[in-house]
Design an enzyme around this catalytic site. Structure first.
Site, mmCIF file in Angstrom:
data_model
loop_
_atom_site.group_PDB
_atom_site.id
_atom_site.type_symbol
_atom_site.label_atom_id
_atom_site.label_comp_id
_atom_site.label_asym_id
_atom_site.label_seq_id
_atom_site.Cartn_x
_atom_site.Cartn_y
_atom_site.Cartn_z
ATOM 1 N N GLN A 177 -22.851 6.753 -20.017
ATOM 2 C CA GLN A 177 -22.262 5.532 -20.561
ATOM 3 C C GLN A 177 -21.242 5.865 -21.647
ATOM 4 O O GLN A 177 -20.196 5.232 -21.750
ATOM 5 C CB GLN A 177 -23.364 4.625 -21.130
ATOM 6 C CG GLN A 177 -22.899 3.233 -21.521
ATOM 7 C CD GLN A 177 -22.505 2.389 -20.321
ATOM 8 O OE1 GLN A 177 -22.975 2.623 -19.207
ATOM 9 N NE2 GLN A 177 -21.654 1.410 -20.530
ATOM 10 N N VAL A 226 -16.148 -2.282 -20.631
ATOM 11 C CA VAL A 226 -17.264 -1.357 -20.479
ATOM 12 C C VAL A 226 -18.206 -1.559 -21.656
ATOM 13 O O VAL A 226 -17.776 -1.528 -22.804
ATOM 14 C CB VAL A 226 -16.773 0.107 -20.445
ATOM 15 C CG1 VAL A 226 -17.959 1.054 -20.315
ATOM 16 C CG2 VAL A 226 -15.800 0.319 -19.298
ATOM 17 N N SER A 266 -26.002 -1.204 -23.001
ATOM 18 C CA SER A 266 -25.720 -1.428 -21.587
ATOM 19 C C SER A 266 -27.000 -1.610 -20.788
ATOM 20 O O SER A 266 -27.938 -0.817 -20.907
ATOM 21 C CB SER A 266 -24.924 -0.249 -21.018
ATOM 22 O OG SER A 266 -24.811 -0.352 -19.612
ATOM 23 N N HIS A 292 -27.263 -1.072 -17.746
ATOM 24 C CA HIS A 292 -27.375 0.032 -16.796
ATOM 25 C C HIS A 292 -28.333 1.094 -17.325
ATOM 26 O O HIS A 292 -28.967 1.810 -16.545
ATOM 27 C CB HIS A 292 -26.005 0.661 -16.559
ATOM 28 C CG HIS A 292 -25.119 -0.146 -15.649
ATOM 29 N ND1 HIS A 292 -25.305 -0.211 -14.290
ATOM 30 C CD2 HIS A 292 -24.045 -0.931 -15.910
ATOM 31 C CE1 HIS A 292 -24.381 -0.980 -13.747
ATOM 32 N NE2 HIS A 292 -23.602 -1.443 -14.713
ATOM 33 N N ASP A 333 -24.184 -2.447 -10.059
ATOM 34 C CA ASP A 333 -22.826 -2.823 -9.638
ATOM 35 C C ASP A 333 -22.778 -2.764 -8.118
ATOM 36 O O ASP A 333 -23.095 -1.730 -7.515
ATOM 37 C CB ASP A 333 -21.791 -1.867 -10.239
ATOM 38 C CG ASP A 333 -21.599 -2.106 -11.729
ATOM 39 O OD1 ASP A 333 -22.096 -3.128 -12.235
ATOM 40 O OD2 ASP A 333 -20.961 -1.256 -12.384
ATOM 41 N N GLU A 388 -17.264 -10.404 -14.385
ATOM 42 C CA GLU A 388 -17.550 -9.274 -13.516
ATOM 43 C C GLU A 388 -18.392 -9.742 -12.334
ATOM 44 O O GLU A 388 -19.626 -9.734 -12.388
ATOM 45 C CB GLU A 388 -18.286 -8.162 -14.279
ATOM 46 C CG GLU A 388 -17.448 -7.503 -15.369
ATOM 47 C CD GLU A 388 -18.123 -6.284 -15.977
ATOM 48 O OE1 GLU A 388 -19.303 -6.035 -15.652
ATOM 49 O OE2 GLU A 388 -17.474 -5.581 -16.766
ATOM 50 N N HIS A 397 -21.203 -7.247 -11.047
ATOM 51 C CA HIS A 397 -22.284 -6.763 -11.923
ATOM 52 C C HIS A 397 -23.481 -7.714 -11.830
ATOM 53 O O HIS A 397 -23.410 -8.864 -12.254
ATOM 54 C CB HIS A 397 -21.774 -6.686 -13.360
ATOM 55 C CG HIS A 397 -22.781 -6.139 -14.332
ATOM 56 N ND1 HIS A 397 -22.661 -4.898 -14.922
ATOM 57 C CD2 HIS A 397 -23.942 -6.659 -14.820
ATOM 58 C CE1 HIS A 397 -23.690 -4.695 -15.726
ATOM 59 N NE2 HIS A 397 -24.479 -5.749 -15.679
#
Length: 375
Positions: A251, A280, A286, A288, A295, A343, A346
């Site tokens: 990241q 980002v 994040s 993620h 994604d 997004e 996402h």
């Protein structure tokens, strides 16, 4: 040398002390008050003399502080996240993998308050930014520029495991008698709020599951993810995972590369940071990194941009992902709340019940927290 010449060389301090002595000779009973006044006068005189003799030095220091404060006005609340930026990694040196619907392996501390994110205003001049290519676009390709795939024969777990999980999710939703009457808990791992104002807790842990040999996510969402891909395939939509779980170092690399992208286009570091943080997520904030964000693109459209939302795959996901517990994490029109641009690729897992509420009420996760979990 006469007396007049000597008097001209008498310092202010000496004149004050001389005046004090003359005064006390005539008024001995006022000696103590006079002494106090003399001390005050000499103290202020010494302070002013000190600053006067160092005037240039303090003016230089004040100028440095002024320009430092002015140049730091872009700072986000998330700067307290102890973020480090890695700039030595080359984009071309990264490993890239993707997972299609035929590759997905089916498998068996939240903050007490919510604060809606505020978007940092950008100088209007930045509206002339170069055409954006999301930094994660590169994740779609391997070194030869070809998207890697894994055939269905490579799966280890049978589809029946996924079907059982789906039935359990649906029965839970029915037992709750509709999404409107559901009760939600801040302690539910599915609903953890992660953004710039709510970084990942240091003690947060989750079971990491394998999508394939190179790509991973929270093991608890793999079955739902597989079911969603299977349903999309049945409707003629072939989905592809391009970026699931990321560790912190990855990241950091993505964020640093995004900053470099804008700086190479001519923007200052401050403006580049500001723009990058809206494309980002800042490392440490994040989704993620907790394995709950995926994604997703398709075999017919692999670019991570707003146009994906207009494709058949983008529309299918927007209309059906909630049935499997996923939401479009950063929807259009909510940028002032999420502080992240739209997004459509996402997706975040929150569970079927919460996803249904979010979908039907057309809200984002921050608004869901504010309405259903914030006391």
């Amino acid at each position: 040398m006469n007396i007049a010449d000597l008097s001209m060389k008498t310092s202010f301090k000496e004149r004050v002390l001389s005046g004090f002595k003359k005064f006390t000779r005539k008024h001995k009973y006022l000696a103590v008050p006079a002494l106090g006044i003399t001390v005050v006068i000499l103290t202020f005189y010494n302070i002013l003399l000190y600053f006067y003799s160092n005037f240039k030095r303090y003016m230089c220091l004040a100028s440095v502080l002024f320009f430092f404060i002015a140049s730091s006005s872009f700072s986000y609340p998330s700067l307290s996240l102890n973020v480090s930026f890695v700039s030595n990694s080359s984009i071309d040196e990264r490993e890239y993998d993707t997972v299609s619907s035929d590759e997905l392996l089916p498998a068996d501390a939240v903050n007490d308050t919510v604060v809606l994110a505020e978007v940092e205003e950008i100088d209007p001049a930045l509206s002339a930014a170069p055409e954006k290519t999301h930094i994660d676009d590169i994740d779609l390709e391997g070194e030869d520029g070809v998207i890697e795939t894994i055939s269905l024969e490579d799966f280890v777990v049978t589809e029946s495991d996924s079907d059982e999980n789906t039935i359990e999710e649906q029965s839970t939703s029915e037992d709750a008698d509709g999404a409107q009457s559901c009760t939600f808990s801040k302690d539910d791992w599915k609903l953890i709020l992660v953004n710039k104002q709510h970084p990942i807790p240091e003690d947060y842990e989750f079971p990491l599951g394998d999508l394939n040999s190179n790509m991973h996510c929270d093991q608890r969402i793999i079955s739902s993810l597989y079911d969603m891909f299977k349903a999309a395939s049945a409707d003629g939509v072939n989905l592809i995972i391009c970026s699931p779980y990321r560790n912190r170092s990855r990241q950091e690399m993505l964020f640093s590369n995004k900053i470099d992208y804008y700086m190479e286009a001519g923007f200052s570091y401050m403006d580049s940071y500001n723009l990058s943080s809206q494309a980002v997520t800042i490392p440490g904030a994040s989704e993620h990194q907790i394995g709950l964000a995926i994604d997703i693109v398709s075999d017919s459209y692999s670019a991570l941009d707003e146009r994906f939302g207009e494709t058949l795959a983008g529309k299918w996901l927007a209309q059906n992902s909630y049935k499997y517990g996923f939401i479009v994490r950063y929807p259009a029109g909510k940028e002032d709340i999420t502080s992240i641009e739209y997004e459509p690729w996402h997706f975040r897992y929150v569970g079927v019940d919460a996803a249904t509420v979010i979908h039907e009420e057309n809200i984002c996760l921050e608004e869901f927290w504010s309405e259903y979990l914030y006391d």
